[in-house]
Design a protein around this motif. Structure first.
Motif, mmCIF file in Angstrom:
data_model
loop_
_atom_site.group_PDB
_atom_site.id
_atom_site.type_symbol
_atom_site.label_atom_id
_atom_site.label_comp_id
_atom_site.label_asym_id
_atom_site.label_seq_id
_atom_site.Cartn_x
_atom_site.Cartn_y
_atom_site.Cartn_z
ATOM 1 N N ALA A 1 5.024 -2.922 1.068
ATOM 2 C CA ALA A 1 4.280 -2.983 2.322
ATOM 3 C C ALA A 1 4.799 -1.918 3.265
ATOM 4 O O ALA A 1 6.013 -1.701 3.359
ATOM 5 C CB ALA A 1 4.430 -4.368 2.952
ATOM 6 N N PRO A 2 3.920 -1.220 3.979
ATOM 7 C CA PRO A 2 4.394 -0.245 4.954
ATOM 8 C C PRO A 2 5.169 -0.937 6.057
ATOM 9 O O PRO A 2 4.860 -2.064 6.444
ATOM 10 C CB PRO A 2 3.097 0.385 5.484
ATOM 11 N N THR B 1 0.800 -1.227 0.000
ATOM 12 C CA THR B 1 0.000 0.000 0.000
ATOM 13 C C THR B 1 0.834 1.280 0.000
ATOM 14 O O THR B 1 0.288 2.368 -0.161
ATOM 15 C CB THR B 1 -0.927 0.023 1.220
ATOM 16 N N ARG B 2 2.126 1.175 0.196
ATOM 17 C CA ARG B 2 2.967 2.372 0.197
ATOM 18 C C ARG B 2 3.600 2.553 -1.181
ATOM 19 O O ARG B 2 4.171 1.616 -1.731
ATOM 20 C CB ARG B 2 4.066 2.266 1.266
ATOM 21 N N GLU B 3 3.486 3.757 -1.715
ATOM 22 C CA GLU B 3 4.013 4.051 -3.052
ATOM 23 C C GLU B 3 5.121 5.102 -2.981
ATOM 24 O O GLU B 3 4.985 6.105 -2.289
ATOM 25 C CB GLU B 3 2.905 4.544 -3.977
ATOM 26 N N ILE B 4 6.179 4.835 -3.721
ATOM 27 C CA ILE B 4 7.264 5.800 -3.890
ATOM 28 C C ILE B 4 7.578 5.865 -5.382
ATOM 29 O O ILE B 4 7.744 4.829 -6.029
ATOM 30 C CB ILE B 4 8.534 5.382 -3.112
ATOM 31 N N GLU B 5 7.629 7.051 -5.912
ATOM 32 C CA GLU B 5 7.965 7.211 -7.326
ATOM 33 C C GLU B 5 9.403 7.709 -7.422
ATOM 34 O O GLU B 5 9.774 8.700 -6.787
ATOM 35 C CB GLU B 5 7.008 8.200 -7.996
ATOM 36 N N ALA C 1 12.339 6.418 1.730
ATOM 37 C CA ALA C 1 12.553 5.135 2.394
ATOM 38 C C ALA C 1 13.282 5.329 3.718
ATOM 39 O O ALA C 1 12.943 4.700 4.728
ATOM 40 C CB ALA C 1 13.334 4.195 1.486
ATOM 41 N N THR C 2 14.283 6.207 3.729
ATOM 42 C CA THR C 2 15.014 6.493 4.963
ATOM 43 C C THR C 2 14.083 7.083 6.013
ATOM 44 O O THR C 2 14.097 6.680 7.187
ATOM 45 C CB THR C 2 16.166 7.467 4.685
ATOM 46 N N ARG C 3 13.238 8.020 5.607
ATOM 47 C CA ARG C 3 12.324 8.647 6.552
ATOM 48 C C ARG C 3 11.303 7.647 7.101
ATOM 49 O O ARG C 3 10.975 7.666 8.294
ATOM 50 C CB ARG C 3 11.635 9.834 5.880
ATOM 51 N N HIS C 4 10.825 6.750 6.224
ATOM 52 C CA HIS C 4 9.892 5.723 6.693
ATOM 53 C C HIS C 4 10.564 4.796 7.712
ATOM 54 O O HIS C 4 9.975 4.453 8.746
ATOM 55 C CB HIS C 4 9.376 4.894 5.521
ATOM 56 N N GLU C 5 11.787 4.388 7.412
ATOM 57 C CA GLU C 5 12.480 3.456 8.309
ATOM 58 C C GLU C 5 12.756 4.099 9.673
ATOM 59 O O GLU C 5 12.702 3.426 10.709
ATOM 60 C CB GLU C 5 13.796 2.998 7.675
ATOM 61 N N LEU C 6 13.054 5.391 9.680
ATOM 62 C CA LEU C 6 13.345 6.059 10.948
ATOM 63 C C LEU C 6 12.098 6.227 11.821
ATOM 64 O O LEU C 6 12.220 6.594 12.990
ATOM 65 C CB LEU C 6 13.984 7.429 10.682
ATOM 66 N N GLU C 7 10.932 5.957 11.265
ATOM 67 C CA GLU C 7 9.724 5.943 12.080
ATOM 68 C C GLU C 7 9.644 4.676 12.928
ATOM 69 O O GLU C 7 8.887 4.620 13.897
ATOM 70 C CB GLU C 7 8.484 6.044 11.189
#
Length: 311
Positions: free
Chosen positions: A308-309, A139-143, A187-193
């Motif tokens: 996947a988130p 459900t997570r999209e990155i372009e 991706a880095t910002r998501h992982e740091l969550e």
């Protein structure tokens, strides 16, 4: 409908490989699939099909990994025949079957031309793939922008603004930690969550250590007075040289030093005879995209990443 992998029946594998690679979204040809099978980057157990009661293939999914991967890393191709009434539904069932077998949710990378949204047929083909991916947990999209350098672009001369040297593992890990602070990379910002900067640094370090490039290629970037300015990690894929990881520490950003770090990676690969260097960055990371543009890298495609988130 039957969902199955092409592992037990050689005839089924042959039919799955030969399935037409048509449609507006680019797909691997049978010849390329055979090449990837020979390199162990696509495997029979990673090729899944959906079949009707007569054994006719209605859909096909191909997952990809490195030659030494235990499980696939990403979904490479997803195709549903033109006569299928509910392509998103069939595709979602196929992905669910594969995910259950793998015990995980590999991401899906869709390679697209620039301006793909302006092509109605292509946009519609992407839409049902997005819907299928979303239904199965991606459900997570990155372009992302995929860049490519060739020797015709040339290399920038050293300016002396930065000094590059090898570093210990501890120094490299510290640099990974510092570069993650305030990063524009999604991706880095998501992982740091989900984890602290030290844990992410270790994961990034291990990831690039596992890539085809050599650890001895990596360089720390310092100002002439010895202060850390950034990190340059030239890397490689199974196919070509690659800009792996690069960045500037927060206190030195905004001074154009990213150009110096990128130039060092480009010079390194060019000096070893690279005919192509690839790189990617998020479309929202405007400073990094601008640095690639200034360095003579050209956008060759858009990569839509569905994943996947993090949990």
């Amino acid at each position: 409908m039957l969902f199955r992998a092409a592992i037990a029946d050689p005839a089924h594998l042959d039919r799955a490989v030969a399935h037409p690679a048509d449609g507006p979204v680019p797909a691997l040809t049978a010849e390329k699939i055979r090449e990837e099978l020979a390199g162990n980057r696509i495997r029979p157990e990673w090729i899944w099909t959906a079949e009707d009661e007569d054994g006719r293939i209605l859909a096909r999914a191909l997952w990809w990994g490195r030659a030494d991967s235990e499980q696939p890393i990403a979904l490479d191709c997803l195709q549903v025949g033109p006569g299928v009434a509910d392509p998103a539904g069939v595709a979602a069932g196929l992905l669910d079957a594969g995910h259950a077998a793998f015990g995980g949710l590999p991401g899906y990378n869709i390679s697209l031309p620039r301006g793909w949204r302006a092509d109605p047929e292509l946009a519609a083909a992407v839409a049902w793939r997005q819907e299928a991916a979303h239904r199965t947990g991606l459900t997570r999209e990155i372009e992302r922008l995929r860049y490519e350098w060739t020797p015709a672009a040339g290399t920038a001369q050293t300016t002396g603004r930065l000094v590059f040297r090898e570093g210990t593992d501890e120094e490299m890990l510290d640099a990974f930690v510092r570069l993650s602070q305030g990063s524009l990379d999604l991706a880095t910002r998501h992982e740091l969550e989900l984890m602290d900067a030290e844990q992410l640094a270790r994961e990034d370090f291990d990831f690039y250590l596992d890539c085809p490039g050599e650890r001895s290629w990596w360089r720390l970037a310092h100002l002439p007075d010895g202060r850390l300015a950034g990190l340059a990690v030239p890397s490689a894929t199974p196919y070509h040289r690659n800009v792996g990881y690069l960045g500037v520490v927060p206190e030195q950003r905004g001074q154009g030093l990213i150009d110096e770090v990128l130039a060092e990676i480009t010079r390194f690969h060019a000096a070893q005879g690279a005919e192509r260097i690839t790189a990617t960055t998020d479309t929202v990371n405007l400073p990094m995209a601008a640095a690639f543009d200034r360095a003579g890298y050209e956008v060759t495609e858009i990569r839509l990443v569905l994943e996947a988130p993090a949990r």
